[in-house]
Enzyme design. Structure first.
Site, PDB file in Angstrom:
ATOM      1  N   LYS A  22       0.944  -1.131   0.189  1.00 39.69           N
ATOM      2  CA  LYS A  22       0.182   0.166   0.355  1.00 39.69           C
ATOM      3  C   LYS A  22       1.055   1.420  -0.113  1.00 39.69           C
ATOM      4  O   LYS A  22       1.014   2.320  -0.409  1.00 39.69           O
ATOM      5  CB  LYS A  22      -1.122   0.080   1.050  1.00 39.69           C
ATOM      6  CG  LYS A  22      -1.236   1.099   1.637  1.00 39.69           C
ATOM      7  CD  LYS A  22      -2.141   1.388   3.001  1.00 39.69           C
ATOM      8  CE  LYS A  22      -1.723   1.749   4.364  1.00 39.69           C
ATOM      9  NZ  LYS A  22      -1.532   2.517   5.041  1.00 39.69           N
ATOM     10  N   ASN A  23       1.585   1.382   1.129  1.00 37.55           N
ATOM     11  CA  ASN A  23       2.335   2.315   0.907  1.00 37.55           C
ATOM     12  C   ASN A  23       3.094   2.626  -0.354  1.00 37.55           C
ATOM     13  O   ASN A  23       4.553   3.916  -0.171  1.00 37.55           O
ATOM     14  CB  ASN A  23       3.269   2.555   2.539  1.00 37.55           C
ATOM     15  CG  ASN A  23       2.537   3.071   3.441  1.00 37.55           C
ATOM     16  OD1 ASN A  23       1.198   3.069   3.388  1.00 37.55           O
ATOM     17  ND2 ASN A  23       2.458   2.893   4.911  1.00 37.55           N
ATOM     18  N   CYS A 117      -4.400  12.706  12.834  1.00 36.98           N
ATOM     19  CA  CYS A 117      -5.117  11.215  13.113  1.00 36.98           C
ATOM     20  C   CYS A 117      -4.217  10.750  14.773  1.00 36.98           C
ATOM     21  O   CYS A 117      -3.699  11.380  15.752  1.00 36.98           O
ATOM     22  CB  CYS A 117      -4.854  10.492  11.969  1.00 36.98           C
ATOM     23  SG  CYS A 117      -3.549   9.863  11.677  1.00 36.98           S
ATOM     24  N   ARG A 122       0.927  14.708  12.551  1.00 39.30           N
ATOM     25  CA  ARG A 122       1.948  14.677  11.658  1.00 39.30           C
ATOM     26  C   ARG A 122       1.910  15.472  10.548  1.00 39.30           C
ATOM     27  O   ARG A 122       1.110  15.742   9.810  1.00 39.30           O
ATOM     28  CB  ARG A 122       0.853  13.288  10.646  1.00 39.30           C
ATOM     29  CG  ARG A 122       0.733  12.004  11.587  1.00 39.30           C
ATOM     30  CD  ARG A 122       0.130  11.489  11.418  1.00 39.30           C
ATOM     31  NE  ARG A 122       0.685  10.299   9.901  1.00 39.30           N
ATOM     32  CZ  ARG A 122       0.488   9.584   9.100  1.00 39.30           C
ATOM     33  NH1 ARG A 122      -0.589   8.828   9.783  1.00 39.30           N
ATOM     34  NH2 ARG A 122       0.982   8.899   8.458  1.00 39.30           N
ATOM     35  N   ASP A 307       5.405   0.933  11.792  1.00 30.34           N
ATOM     36  CA  ASP A 307       4.495   0.262  11.269  1.00 30.34           C
ATOM     37  C   ASP A 307       4.546  -1.641  11.439  1.00 30.34           C
ATOM     38  O   ASP A 307       3.132  -2.291  11.807  1.00 30.34           O
ATOM     39  CB  ASP A 307       3.912   0.568   9.940  1.00 30.34           C
ATOM     40  CG  ASP A 307       3.856   1.202   9.847  1.00 30.34           C
ATOM     41  OD1 ASP A 307       3.779   2.081  10.233  1.00 30.34           O
ATOM     42  OD2 ASP A 307       4.109   2.197   8.257  1.00 30.34           O
ATOM     43  N   ARG A 399      -8.277  -0.663   5.021  1.00 31.81           N
ATOM     44  CA  ARG A 399      -7.367   0.860   4.328  1.00 31.81           C
ATOM     45  C   ARG A 399      -6.047  -0.217   3.981  1.00 31.81           C
ATOM     46  O   ARG A 399      -5.378   0.279   3.386  1.00 31.81           O
ATOM     47  CB  ARG A 399      -6.726   1.828   5.160  1.00 31.81           C
ATOM     48  CG  ARG A 399      -8.153   2.457   5.581  1.00 31.81           C
ATOM     49  CD  ARG A 399      -8.052   3.403   6.113  1.00 31.81           C
ATOM     50  NE  ARG A 399      -7.171   4.236   5.588  1.00 31.81           N
ATOM     51  CZ  ARG A 399      -6.859   5.830   6.186  1.00 31.81           C
ATOM     52  NH1 ARG A 399      -7.466   6.156   7.142  1.00 31.81           N
ATOM     53  NH2 ARG A 399      -5.675   6.385   4.952  1.00 31.81           N
TER      54      ARG A 399
HETATM   55  C1  EPZ Z   1       4.704   7.104   5.645  1.00 30.49           C
HETATM   56  O1  EPZ Z   1       4.131   8.155   6.707  1.00 30.49           O
HETATM   57  C2  EPZ Z   1       3.834   5.963   5.943  1.00 30.49           C
HETATM   58  N1  EPZ Z   1       2.190   6.238   5.208  1.00 30.49           N
HETATM   59  C3  EPZ Z   1       2.921   5.650   7.849  1.00 30.49           C
HETATM   60  O2  EPZ Z   1       2.005   4.112   7.646  1.00 30.49           O
HETATM   61  C4  EPZ Z   1       4.718   4.944   8.432  1.00 30.49           C
HETATM   62  O3  EPZ Z   1       4.365   5.064   9.599  1.00 30.49           O
HETATM   63  C5  EPZ Z   1       5.084   5.705   8.608  1.00 30.49           C
HETATM   64  O4  EPZ Z   1       5.781   6.602   6.409  1.00 30.49           O
HETATM   65  C6  EPZ Z   1       6.784   6.134   8.940  1.00 30.49           C
HETATM   66  O5  EPZ Z   1       7.180   5.284   8.114  1.00 30.49           O
HETATM   67  C7  EPZ Z   1       2.594   6.549   3.766  1.00 30.49           C
HETATM   68  O6  EPZ Z   1       3.838   5.647   3.226  1.00 30.49           O
HETATM   69  C8  EPZ Z   1       0.679   6.853   3.184  1.00 30.49           C
HETATM   70  P1  EPZ Z   1       7.107   9.934   7.694  1.00 30.49           P
HETATM   71  P2  EPZ Z   1       3.732  10.152   6.301  1.00 30.49           P
HETATM   72  O7  EPZ Z   1       6.349  11.437   7.249  1.00 30.49           O
HETATM   73  O8  EPZ Z   1       5.200   9.696   5.243  1.00 30.49           O
HETATM   74  C9  EPZ Z   1       6.835  13.935  11.953  1.00 30.49           C
HETATM   75  C10 EPZ Z   1       0.307   2.251   8.362  1.00 30.49           C
HETATM   76  O9  EPZ Z   1       0.632   2.664   9.082  1.00 30.49           O
HETATM   77  N2  EPZ Z   1       7.419  14.358  10.299  1.00 30.49           N
HETATM   78  O10 EPZ Z   1       8.394   9.047   7.569  1.00 30.49           O
HETATM   79  O11 EPZ Z   1       3.263  10.340   6.559  1.00 30.49           O
HETATM   80  C11 EPZ Z   1       5.613  12.926  11.251  1.00 30.49           C
HETATM   81  O12 EPZ Z   1       4.735  13.804  12.632  1.00 30.49           O
HETATM   82  C12 EPZ Z   1       1.238   3.924   8.200  1.00 30.49           C
HETATM   83  O13 EPZ Z   1       0.116   2.309   7.253  1.00 30.49           O
HETATM   84  C13 EPZ Z   1       7.021  16.221   9.950  1.00 30.49           C
HETATM   85  O14 EPZ Z   1       7.011  16.330  11.779  1.00 30.49           O
HETATM   86  O15 EPZ Z   1       5.039   9.604   7.842  1.00 30.49           O
HETATM   87  C14 EPZ Z   1       5.864  11.539  12.342  1.00 30.49           C
HETATM   88  O16 EPZ Z   1       6.410  12.002  13.644  1.00 30.49           O
HETATM   89  C15 EPZ Z   1       0.540   5.339   9.331  1.00 30.49           C
HETATM   90  N3  EPZ Z   1       7.171  16.653   9.392  1.00 30.49           N
HETATM   91  C16 EPZ Z   1       7.175  11.669  11.510  1.00 30.49           C
HETATM   92  O17 EPZ Z   1       8.248  12.418  11.033  1.00 30.49           O
HETATM   93  C17 EPZ Z   1       7.062  16.125   8.095  1.00 30.49           C
HETATM   94  O18 EPZ Z   1       6.944  17.713   7.080  1.00 30.49           O
HETATM   95  C18 EPZ Z   1       7.358  10.721  10.280  1.00 30.49           C
HETATM   96  O19 EPZ Z   1       6.191  10.996   9.274  1.00 30.49           O
HETATM   97  C19 EPZ Z   1       6.485  15.050   7.863  1.00 30.49           C
HETATM   98  C20 EPZ Z   1       6.858  14.226   9.047  1.00 30.49           C
END
Ligand code: EPZ
Length: 420
Positions: A22-23, A117, A122, A307, A399
């Site tokens: 999915k991701n 969420c 996020r 995850d 999802r």
């Molecule tokens: C991706 O989310 C995945 N989703 C998530 O999968 C996964 O948990 C996550 O990466 C971490 O591996 C998809 O790929 C669609 P991040 P993403 O940006 O990209 C902070 C699942 O269950 N952050 O790496 O949204 C953020 O708040 C899910 O399938 C900022 O501060 O995650 C978090 O604490 C849920 N500023 C951390 O970084 C930003 O601009 C990592 O988030 C972006 C992120």
């Protein structure tokens, strides 16, 4: 809203196929916006989020057709809108991944600002900061991110403040059509980022450092269409392995790739599993033994994935010994522990660490799914609990897990879906 009813006690045994990731499917579908030529993407998982992304592309004017094997053909030659509306973004945060490609190809994008969420606030500041460094003007008003650029985006040297998967993906896609070279340092190394980068290369991008934390992209004036197959889902793989380990069973997973989840396999071996791998299969056998508790700490790839944290918390709940589960990626991702405690688990929270003392047996109970992976942990708990567990709000599971009840039934689990 459907519910899942699980009667615990079965030892999982058998083999199943793992779906596409999915991701990586979500950013790759967004990346199709980078070309006006036809794209053919195969091995898409059959999931709500994928349908939502295709619907989002559709409301921009993208034409697509999908066959029964989940291969989608996409024609992006007639894009008529550069907007990702609130109604879709609120149901799927990954919609923000269209921002980089729209801006890079059309010089304009309007994407509803994704809120937080259940698992955390996020923010998307890193996505926006990188795009601004590439010359975009970004304005936030009326709940929308409104971005535009005068001519092409410009290559830039971007050092990410934190490791972000989506942030790296958005900037990688934007850089693919930028004028000149872009260097992304402190890039996320998750396999899904690599899958996206490989797809961009198949579309004509020039990227070096794929799989590392330093991506160097030579921007092109245009990209071409291609055929691309989505990699296997490492989190779905890990979830079924943990479910089998928790039930002391034996499982063989087909169409997967052990190289994508080495940190998870190491932890499963630590908990007593025998693991055998071939090029595209993974076999796990607990030989009837009770799992041993394993301490884990989540961090960006290649460390232990956030995850998979909830599923290991469920496993530790019925393991021999005590363990610590520390979540460092999201601020509120230990919520499943409260529901697990309602099933008889012994978990206490100290900040972002869960202290888990394994119990002999969990007890079935009505529980509520709160996010995708937390839901998976409740399914695992239900499989090992005494009696019946009823999981409500399972739209979260749909999802991210294709046909979860069919796959578990195939492994001998007693699980069924009922409309509420
Ligand atoms: C991706 O989310 C995945 N989703 C998530 O999968 C996964 O948990 C996550 O990466 C971490 O591996 C998809 O790929 C669609 P991040 P993403 O940006 O990209 C902070 C699942 O269950 N952050 O790496 O949204 C953020 O708040 C899910 O399938 C900022 O501060 O995650 C978090 O604490 C849920 N500023 C951390 O970084 C930003 O601009 C990592 O988030 C972006 C992120």
């Amino acid at each position: 809203m459907d519910k899942l009813i699980i009667v615990g006690g079965a030892v999982l045994n058998g083999d199943i196929r793992i779906s596409g990731a999915k991701n990586s499917a979500l950013p790759i579908l967004a990346a199709t916006l980078l070309t006006g030529e036809k794209m053919r993407i195969s091995n898409l998982p059959h999931l709500h989020d994928i349908t939502t992304m295709i619907e989002l592309l559709g409301c921009m004017g993208v034409e697509s057709s999908i066959d029964e094997k989940m291969t989608v053909e996409i024609d992006n030659s007639n894009i008529s809108s550069y907007c990702a509306p609130y109604d879709l973004v609120k149901t799927m945060r990954a919609s923000v991944l269209v921002l980089g490609p729209l801006l890079a190809r059309f010089g304009a994008a309007e994407v509803s600002f994704p809120g937080g969420c259940a698992i955390g606030s996020r923010p998307v500041d890193q996505h926006l900061r990188g795009l601004e460094m590439m010359g975009a003007e970004v304005d936030i008003s009326g709940g929308y991110i409104k971005a535009k650029t005068n001519g092409r985006l410009k290559g830039a040297h971007i050092i990410m403040d934190i490791v972000t998967v989506g942030g790296t993906e958005n900037l990688l896609m934007a850089a693919a059509l930028a004028d000149g070279e872009t260097i992304i340092e402190n890039a996320a190394r998750e396999p899904e980022v690599t899958d996206l980068a490989n797809c961009l290369v198949a579309m004509g991008s020039e990227i070096t450092g794929i799989g590392s934390d330093r991506l160097v992209i030579q921007g092109k004036e245009e990209l071409h269409g291609c055929e691309y197959r989505i990699m296997p889902d490492r989190i779905e793989t890990g979830t079924y392995l943990v479910a089998a380990a928790a039930t002391r069973g034996r499982i063989k997973l087909r169409d997967t790739d052990a190289k994508l989840l080495e940190s998870v396999l190491q932890k499963l071996e630590e908990c007593g599993a025998t693991i055998e791998i071939s090029e595209n299969t993974i076999e796990l056998d607990m030989k009837g033994k009770k799992p041993l508790a394993v301490t884990i700490k989540t961090a960006p790839y290649p460390a232990f994935p956030t995850d998979m944290q909830a599923q290991f918390t469920a496993l530790n709940s019925v393991a021999e010994g005590t363990s610590m589960v520390t979540e460092t990626v999201f601020e509120n991702r230990l919520i499943q522990t409260h529901e697990l405690n309602r099933m008889g688990a012994k978990i206490t929270l100290e900040g972002n660490t869960a202290m888990v003392t394994g119990v002999e047996r969990l007890k079935g109970a009505p529980v509520m799914a709160s996010d995708l992976r937390a839901s998976a942990s409740l399914v695992i708990a239900g499989l090992v609990a005494e009696g019946e567990t009823v999981i409500d709000r399972i739209y979260h599971i749909d999802r991210g897990y294709e046909c979860i009840e069919e796959k578990l039934q195939q492994l001998g689990g007693s699980i069924r879906r009922v409309p509420s």
